[in-house]
Design an enzyme around this catalytic site. Sequence first.
Site, PDB file in Angstrom:
ATOM      1  CG  ASP A 170      -1.727   1.361   1.322  1.00  0.00           C
ATOM      2  OD1 ASP A 170      -2.161   1.677   0.309  1.00  0.00           O
ATOM      3  OD2 ASP A 170      -1.963   1.717   2.085  1.00  0.00           O
TER       4      ASP A 170
ATOM      5  CG  ASP B 198      -2.135   7.432   0.489  1.00  0.00           C
ATOM      6  OD1 ASP B 198      -1.469   8.946   0.221  1.00  0.00           O
ATOM      7  OD2 ASP B 198      -1.562   7.237  -0.975  1.00  0.00           O
TER       8      ASP B 198
ATOM      9  CG  ASP C 121      -2.238   2.560   6.504  1.00  0.00           C
ATOM     10  OD1 ASP C 121      -1.692   1.966   5.097  1.00  0.00           O
ATOM     11  OD2 ASP C 121      -2.930   2.631   7.356  1.00  0.00           O
TER      12      ASP C 121
END
Length: 221
Positions: A14, A16, A177
Site C-alpha cells: 500500500d 498512504d 496499514d
Amino acid sequence: MHPILNDIRLVAFDLDGTLIDSVPDLAVAADAALAELGLTPQGEARVHDWVGNGSLTLMARALEAALGGAPDEALLARAHRGFLDHYGRVPCARTRLYPGAREALAALAARGLPLALVTNKPSAFIAPLLEAFGLDGHFALCLGGDSLTAKKPDPAPLLHVAAHFDVSPSACLMVGDSRHDIAAGRAAGFRTLAVPYGYNHGEPVALSRPDGTVESLAELV
C-alpha cells in the site's frame, strides 16, 4: 529476513499510511476544496481518519462533516474536482517517507523479489510521489484506485498483480496499514502484514487479524 517472507515470491505494498505519511498534504487539499465552497475546513486530525478508500470517499466524508449530512452528487463532484486540483498542484510539500520504507524496498528489490504498489489513491498521483522520494525504480507494477473497475478491499487489484507476474496468490504478501489492505489480501489468498502507524480510521489494525505486524518496514530485512 523476516519469517513472514518465507516462500514469498512477490510483495505488494500500500502507499498512504504504509510507505508515506501523506495526510498533511491531503488535508490541505481537502480543506482548500471545502473553503472554495464556503464550508468550514475540517483539519488534519479528521482527515487522518478518513483516508483509505480513495479521494472521492475522502471528500464525501469531509463534506458530510462540514454540512452535518450527506452531500448531493453535484456538490460532491465539485468538491472532488477541487480536491484533485489542489492536491495535484502540490502533492508532496508536507508528505514524508516513513522510517525504514526506503531501506526495505531497496533490500527486497536487491533480492530479486518483484514489488508492486497497490493503492486506492488516483493513479495520476502515484508517479509524482514515487519520483519525489526516489522510489520509482523499485516497483514493477503500480495500480491506483482508478486503474481497475474495483479497488481495495475488493481482492481484484491483488489478483491482477498475482496474475500479471504469474505468481500464485499463496506466494504473495500484501503489506498495508488498514483493514482494507488486510481484507483485500485475505480475500485474494495473499499473506498479510500490517504496520500500526498508518490511517486505519482510528482503529488498531491488529483488529483485522493480519498474519503479521511490524513496527517498522525495516524489520522486513
